[in-house]
Design a protein around this motif. Structure first.
Motif, PDB file in Angstrom:
ATOM      1  N   UNK A  13       0.869  -1.126   0.121  1.00  0.00           N
ATOM      2  CA  UNK A  13       0.283  -0.322   0.110  1.00  0.00           C
ATOM      3  C   UNK A  13       0.573   1.025  -0.328  1.00  0.00           C
ATOM      4  N   UNK A  47       2.141   2.389  -3.050  1.00  0.00           N
ATOM      5  CA  UNK A  47       1.206   3.386  -4.044  1.00  0.00           C
ATOM      6  C   UNK A  47       0.716   4.427  -2.981  1.00  0.00           C
ATOM      7  N   UNK A  84      -4.256   6.557  -0.028  1.00  0.00           N
ATOM      8  CA  UNK A  84      -5.714   7.703   0.176  1.00  0.00           C
ATOM      9  C   UNK A  84      -6.425   6.725  -1.397  1.00  0.00           C
ATOM     10  N   UNK A  85      -5.705   6.044  -1.807  1.00  0.00           N
ATOM     11  CA  UNK A  85      -6.529   5.912  -3.424  1.00  0.00           C
ATOM     12  C   UNK A  85      -7.150   4.428  -3.517  1.00  0.00           C
ATOM     13  N   UNK A  86      -6.063   3.676  -2.682  1.00  0.00           N
ATOM     14  CA  UNK A  86      -6.491   2.207  -2.707  1.00  0.00           C
ATOM     15  C   UNK A  86      -6.949   1.500  -1.682  1.00  0.00           C
ATOM     16  N   UNK A  87      -6.285   1.935  -0.272  1.00  0.00           N
ATOM     17  CA  UNK A  87      -6.822   1.191   1.111  1.00  0.00           C
ATOM     18  C   UNK A  87      -5.925   1.667   1.642  1.00  0.00           C
ATOM     19  N   UNK A  88      -6.197   0.407   2.326  1.00  0.00           N
ATOM     20  CA  UNK A  88      -5.047   0.607   3.896  1.00  0.00           C
ATOM     21  C   UNK A  88      -4.796  -0.747   4.669  1.00  0.00           C
ATOM     22  N   UNK A  89      -4.478  -1.104   5.657  1.00  0.00           N
ATOM     23  CA  UNK A  89      -3.738  -2.304   5.967  1.00  0.00           C
ATOM     24  C   UNK A  89      -3.241  -1.926   7.018  1.00  0.00           C
TER      25      UNK A  89
END
Lengths: 378, 378
Positions: free
Chosen positions: B279, B282, B306-311
């Motif tokens: 992440x 990205x 921010x665009x894709x997500x988080x872990x």
């Protein structure tokens, strides 16, 4: 949507449908993979508009340890999602999609939250009825593809030539490809089949399809519609667009007689061609020359690069008959042709220095023929 | 010049010297390999001006089946000549150079004629006397290189930082590298050595050198001159240019105390960092965040795009002591550091959110330390 699954089953299927997913598409939604959970299992879909792959993971196959708690569907960025699944820490994983189109992926102590898209924005796959269908043994299909797709054109100037032309007439199947410099044609009698079809399928589709024909695949169901073809491989459906147009009549290109014939072992000839092409690749026109002297019973291969030097090699062969001849050709066409012939003994037949010559396997020479157009060097 | 030789012996040595030969050189003669036949054997030389490799194939080693009929020397295009030797048909090969600087290479029925250049136009290798020399076990040298070269700079803006700084003082060797964001330092006591040296060797030279330290190499002789170093590996001489200048004093950078210490298994931490960096890669600034809560005995790793997500992932660890802390860093530095630590158990020690933190192996923690500078995220 909510399900848990064995991670390696899921990853294998994800990799299968990813074959159809390109990162260089002009349609953004096609960089996603579609994941749908329904009553019978999980359906994954990938597409690049030319090829679409839809694979089902059955809930009743225990090896998948699939449990669907809540049906639903989502689109997730394919490349990225695959990387995540690949690196999750445990053997099992869970995926939950809430109302906000966010997918929460958990495995062990690791929890990913990924933004998805509404599955309704994904294009519909074509519907192909079962009317025009036949079943092919997977190994035969694999062989037909590998023996013909090597001759398709990679240039988009004549789009039809980027495909393989397949005709089925009764029990006889003929697959042919040509890029106008060389040609490969495979014929086959299909036991117990009586069908009629005539279509041109993009070479790239066949290459991807052949990669899915692993050793455990026994047979493939083929269904043909107006402008689409569907190959059903177990629980996986492989769709390809067909090319529209009249493929040129190639039958008249294939010589019916010859004046010089030589029998080679394909691997030994390939090794010699590889050596000669080391020099021809450095030259301007990438040509090697073959000199056949019947009386002396010698066949000599020449490669040359004005800057670097030259190579000559007396070729070993099993049999030589007919007239003397000198002929020049692109060694890369010969290399590809020989790769299609594998480990077999082959016969190369010539008629004249500027006329196409043919390569056929010494055994089963009726069913596979390749043709290479020579190069004028003066 | 005229000799015959076992082709695989020749190819192996040709590949060794080719490590020093670049196709992207501004000095055309350096794309060639120098081949010289003299009384004791065959000497092959390759160079890119920074690194030079000279390898000898002895005539009295029977496994080479080397027979020199006529001494001499020639320069041949390295990449091209190697391709030829690789593809020759038989186990043995012969090379003959006539008066016209053409090399005729034969093997079985194959005969190559390649244009060469006068060996006199090849640059002289540096002469390095035996005054300042020592012997290092090959496995130790290999380890020192791999544990430090990971931290050299790849930017030419500060050329000294592209090298590894090695000091030998009596029996103590210290190798250190830093790109100003992270640092790796390896110390070692050399049994029975009493030497003094201080030099900076380009990281790229060490990387190439370590590739030549195969399992069958037991020891390496090291000789140091003004601006060159020579590593003698059996019958192969590896020369490298040294970097000229005063390497920064790195000893004051290494913290001597810490407020938070955690013991991890390196492979498990690496796997978690790999997941989090999916992440962070990205995002714009490629940063992951570590949150240490001593009272709750938890350590959590966060990655975000921010665009894709988080872990987020709760890390497993063997021991945690000290204060709470939140710290952000570039996960790629951590990955590289953990690769240098291999399969071992490691201790990570922190002092403050914006102060460098250290990684040491739990065992032998005196002799290897890595340092990573965190990133300010607010």
């Amino acid at each position: 949507m909510k399900f848990s699954i064995n991670r390696s089953s899921f990853l294998r299927t994800l990799n299968d449908v990813s074959r159809a997913i390109s990162t260089k598409t002009t349609i953004p939604v096609l960089t996603d993979v579609k994941i749908a959970a329904n009553a019978s299992g999980l359906v994954l879909t990938g597409s690049d508009a030319d090829i679409s792959i839809e694979a089902t993971i059955a809930e009743d196959d225990e090896s998948n340890t699939l449990t669907i708690t809540e049906p639903g569907a989502i689109l997730l960025p394919a490349r990225f999602f695959t990387e995540i699944v690949k690196r999750l820490p445990e053997d099992d994983m869970q995926l939950i999609v809430g109302d906000n189109l966010q997918a929460v992926i958990t495995s062990g102590a690791s929890e990913f939250t990924i933004n998805g898209l509404d599955a309704a924005s994904y294009p519909q796959l074509p519907e192909i009825s079962g009317d025009n269908s036949l079943t092919l043994p997977a190994d035969i299909l694999h062989q037909i593809i590998n023996q013909t797709v090597i001759a398709v054109s990679t240039q988009e100037t004549r789009p039809l030539l980027t495909g393989v032309h397949i005709t089925i007439d009764g029990s006889k199947l003929v697959a042919v490809a040509t890029d106008s410099h060389r040609l490969a044609q495979r014929s086959l009698t299909l036991d117990g089949v009586d069908a009629h079809a005539d279509f041109i399928i993009p070479g790239r589709s066949l290459t991807e399809l052949s990669r899915m024909l692993a050793d455990d695949v026994k047979s493939v169901d083929l269904r043909i519609a107006e402008n689409q073809v569907l190959f059903q491989i177990g629980t996986t459906a492989f769709y390809s667009r067909l090319l529209d147009g009249n493929y040129p009549d190639t039958s008249r290109l294939i010589p019916t007689s010859s004046t010089t014939r030589i029998e080679f072992e394909a691997p030994a000839l390939l090794a010699a061609i590889n050596r000669a092409s080391l020099l021809s690749h450095e030259g301007h026109n990438n040509v090697v020359r073959l000199k056949i002297e019947a009386a002396a019973n010698t066949v000599t291969l020449f490669g040359n690069s004005p800057e670097i030097g030259n190579v000559e090699e007396k070729l070993s062969f099993a049999k030589l008959e007919g007239d003397d001849l000198e002929i020049s050709f692109n060694p890369d066409y010969m290399k590809t042709a020989l790769q299609g012939l594998g480990q077999s003994s082959i016969e190369v037949a010539f008629t004249a220095p500027l006329r196409p010559f043919t390569l056929v396997p010494s055994e089963d020479h009726e069913n596979y023929i390749q043709l290479i157009t020579p190069v004028r060097t003066y």
